[in-house]
Design a protein around this motif. Sequence first.
Motif, PDB file in Angstrom:
ATOM      1  N   ILE A   1       0.538  -1.200   0.275  1.00  0.00           N
ATOM      2  CA  ILE A   1       0.315  -0.105   0.322  1.00  0.00           C
ATOM      3  C   ILE A   1       0.758   1.346  -0.064  1.00  0.00           C
ATOM      4  N   LEU A   2       2.459   1.405   1.058  1.00  0.00           N
ATOM      5  CA  LEU A   2       2.657   2.737   0.730  1.00  0.00           C
ATOM      6  C   LEU A   2       3.503   2.206  -0.487  1.00  0.00           C
ATOM      7  N   TYR A   3       3.883   1.243  -0.842  1.00  0.00           N
ATOM      8  CA  TYR A   3       4.395   1.777  -3.017  1.00  0.00           C
ATOM      9  C   TYR A   3       3.248   2.392  -3.871  1.00  0.00           C
ATOM     10  N   SER A   4       2.002   2.230  -3.571  1.00  0.00           N
ATOM     11  CA  SER A   4       0.955   2.687  -4.283  1.00  0.00           C
ATOM     12  C   SER A   4       0.498   4.616  -3.700  1.00  0.00           C
TER      13      SER A   4
ATOM     14  N   THR B   1      -7.462  10.906  -2.404  1.00  0.00           N
ATOM     15  CA  THR B   1      -6.089  11.327  -1.183  1.00  0.00           C
ATOM     16  C   THR B   1      -5.952  10.404  -0.325  1.00  0.00           C
ATOM     17  N   VAL B   2      -5.043  10.856   0.436  1.00  0.00           N
ATOM     18  CA  VAL B   2      -5.542  10.209   2.164  1.00  0.00           C
ATOM     19  C   VAL B   2      -4.627  11.150   3.133  1.00  0.00           C
TER      20      VAL B   2
ATOM     21  N   LEU C   1      -3.298   2.923   7.565  1.00  0.00           N
ATOM     22  CA  LEU C   1      -3.075   2.822   5.651  1.00  0.00           C
ATOM     23  C   LEU C   1      -3.259   1.942   5.370  1.00  0.00           C
ATOM     24  N   ASN C   2      -2.779   0.473   5.724  1.00  0.00           N
ATOM     25  CA  ASN C   2      -3.108  -0.534   5.613  1.00  0.00           C
ATOM     26  C   ASN C   2      -4.980  -0.758   5.014  1.00  0.00           C
ATOM     27  N   LYS C   3      -5.609   0.146   5.893  1.00  0.00           N
ATOM     28  CA  LYS C   3      -7.376  -0.387   5.857  1.00  0.00           C
ATOM     29  C   LYS C   3      -7.440  -0.017   4.689  1.00  0.00           C
ATOM     30  N   TYR C   4      -6.149   0.893   3.393  1.00  0.00           N
ATOM     31  CA  TYR C   4      -7.179   2.108   2.658  1.00  0.00           C
ATOM     32  C   TYR C   4      -7.685   1.133   1.042  1.00  0.00           C
ATOM     33  N   GLN C   5      -7.418  -0.490   1.001  1.00  0.00           N
ATOM     34  CA  GLN C   5      -7.956  -0.863   0.694  1.00  0.00           C
ATOM     35  C   GLN C   5      -9.014  -1.414   0.625  1.00  0.00           C
ATOM     36  N   ASP C   6      -8.990  -2.265   2.229  1.00  0.00           N
ATOM     37  CA  ASP C   6     -10.689  -2.297   2.249  1.00  0.00           C
ATOM     38  C   ASP C   6     -11.658  -1.298   2.308  1.00  0.00           C
ATOM     39  N   ILE C   7     -11.715   0.241   2.823  1.00  0.00           N
ATOM     40  CA  ILE C   7     -12.660   1.403   2.932  1.00  0.00           C
ATOM     41  C   ILE C   7     -12.608   1.530   0.976  1.00  0.00           C
ATOM     42  N   TYR C   8     -11.304   1.590   0.385  1.00  0.00           N
ATOM     43  CA  TYR C   8     -11.738   1.772  -1.023  1.00  0.00           C
ATOM     44  C   TYR C   8     -12.922   1.306  -1.581  1.00  0.00           C
ATOM     45  N   ALA C   9     -13.237   0.046  -1.445  1.00  0.00           N
ATOM     46  CA  ALA C   9     -13.093  -1.284  -1.984  1.00  0.00           C
ATOM     47  C   ALA C   9     -14.649  -1.044  -1.873  1.00  0.00           C
ATOM     48  N   THR C  10     -15.529  -0.567  -0.782  1.00  0.00           N
ATOM     49  CA  THR C  10     -16.992  -0.261  -0.375  1.00  0.00           C
ATOM     50  C   THR C  10     -17.256   1.040  -1.124  1.00  0.00           C
ATOM     51  N   VAL C  11     -16.398   1.807  -1.757  1.00  0.00           N
ATOM     52  CA  VAL C  11     -17.336   3.075  -2.089  1.00  0.00           C
ATOM     53  C   VAL C  11     -17.502   2.631  -3.693  1.00  0.00           C
ATOM     54  N   GLY C  12     -16.705   1.952  -4.439  1.00  0.00           N
ATOM     55  CA  GLY C  12     -16.627   1.475  -5.549  1.00  0.00           C
ATOM     56  C   GLY C  12     -15.919   2.798  -5.871  1.00  0.00           C
ATOM     57  N   ASP C  13     -16.158   3.191  -7.640  1.00  0.00           N
ATOM     58  CA  ASP C  13     -14.970   3.418  -8.588  1.00  0.00           C
ATOM     59  C   ASP C  13     -15.271   5.186  -8.472  1.00  0.00           C
ATOM     60  N   ILE C  14     -15.114   5.820  -7.270  1.00  0.00           N
ATOM     61  CA  ILE C  14     -15.304   7.246  -6.804  1.00  0.00           C
ATOM     62  C   ILE C  14     -13.983   7.814  -6.575  1.00  0.00           C
TER      63      ILE C  14
ATOM     64  N   ASN D   1     -12.218   4.856  14.929  1.00  0.00           N
ATOM     65  CA  ASN D   1     -12.855   3.822  13.606  1.00  0.00           C
ATOM     66  C   ASN D   1     -14.091   5.174  13.244  1.00  0.00           C
ATOM     67  N   GLU D   2     -15.119   5.138  13.690  1.00  0.00           N
ATOM     68  CA  GLU D   2     -16.077   6.592  13.419  1.00  0.00           C
ATOM     69  C   GLU D   2     -15.602   7.315  12.824  1.00  0.00           C
ATOM     70  N   ASN D   3     -14.809   7.873  13.024  1.00  0.00           N
ATOM     71  CA  ASN D   3     -14.046   8.965  12.593  1.00  0.00           C
ATOM     72  C   ASN D   3     -12.604   8.635  11.240  1.00  0.00           C
ATOM     73  N   ILE D   4     -12.455   7.767  10.400  1.00  0.00           N
ATOM     74  CA  ILE D   4     -11.914   7.148   9.636  1.00  0.00           C
ATOM     75  C   ILE D   4     -13.564   7.197   8.751  1.00  0.00           C
ATOM     76  N   TYR D   5     -13.342   7.894   7.447  1.00  0.00           N
ATOM     77  CA  TYR D   5     -14.055   7.865   6.721  1.00  0.00           C
ATOM     78  C   TYR D   5     -13.653   8.070   4.935  1.00  0.00           C
ATOM     79  N   PHE D   6     -14.836   8.357   3.648  1.00  0.00           N
ATOM     80  CA  PHE D   6     -13.596   8.804   2.890  1.00  0.00           C
ATOM     81  C   PHE D   6     -15.509   9.872   2.059  1.00  0.00           C
ATOM     82  N   LYS D   7     -14.752  11.030   1.620  1.00  0.00           N
ATOM     83  CA  LYS D   7     -15.867  11.674   1.296  1.00  0.00           C
ATOM     84  C   LYS D   7     -14.920  12.371  -0.028  1.00  0.00           C
ATOM     85  N   SER D   8     -16.083  11.939  -1.435  1.00  0.00           N
ATOM     86  CA  SER D   8     -15.751  12.163  -3.214  1.00  0.00           C
ATOM     87  C   SER D   8     -15.838  13.573  -3.321  1.00  0.00           C
ATOM     88  N   TYR D   9     -14.546  13.803  -3.791  1.00  0.00           N
ATOM     89  CA  TYR D   9     -14.544  14.732  -4.790  1.00  0.00           C
ATOM     90  C   TYR D   9     -15.482  16.014  -4.999  1.00  0.00           C
TER      91      TYR D   9
END
Length: 249
Positions: free
Chosen positions: A157-160, A190-191, A201-214, A225-233
């Motif tokens: 993940i770091l190398y991504s 962006t992270v 950061l190790n959760k990146y792929q699992d979280i992104y997999a839940t939002v689809g291609d956004i 964990n409650e304050n870890i979230y994804f917001k689209s551009y």
Amino acid sequence: MAKKKVKKRLNVKALLVLILIIYLIYMIVYSFLSMPIKNIYITGTSNLSDNDIIEAANIKNYPSMLKLSSSKIEKNLKKMDYIEDVKVRRNLFGKLTIDVVEAKILFYNRNTGKLVLSNGKEVDDENKYGYPSLINYVPKEIYSKMISSLKKANFNILYSVSEMEYSVSRSGDKIIDDTRFIFRMNDGNTVYINLINIKNLNKYQDIYATVGDIKGVMYLDSSSNENIYFKSYESIQKEANSGEEEKNE
């Protein structure tokens, strides 16, 4: 009546057998120690070649076991930039094994033009592609923490990560978090992350997999964990536009 003194005779035969046994043991040990290295096995390397290791260990000429010092070889090899740890083993049949733990490449520092390794060393290397680039200055104390923290991340993940930018979190003039970074990912996301929560950061792929291609921003700079979230551009832009409209009214 006086006792007769019995004169003990030297058992020459037994003495000769003992001398012969000692000699044979000596010859076996000497033959082992004088035996040249027959095979060299090196494990754990990816950035270093076997020839690099052999030359640094000073065993290019395959010296005898008698002249070998495992601790000296280990000491010499630990001077190499890419080596974090090493263990040297040898056996009775002339086999020398060198188990290497290589330092990982963490990122490319654009300010120094060097690759930064997990052991804290910085090296000149033309192969700077495929690793995150640190694009701005980081204070010395934070920089040291950054190196030790990044070692906890999943390297796949770091190398991504494409770019890493040091970005202190502030509320007005007050510093909220002086260990926060912005990671720009190769996939366009962006992270936001800080050093204390670098394992998020190790959760990146699992979280992104839940939002689809956004595409958007992932907030990983929280221990909750409650304050870890994804917001689209898109949603961020809408919020910004709405804020501008309220100001203008």
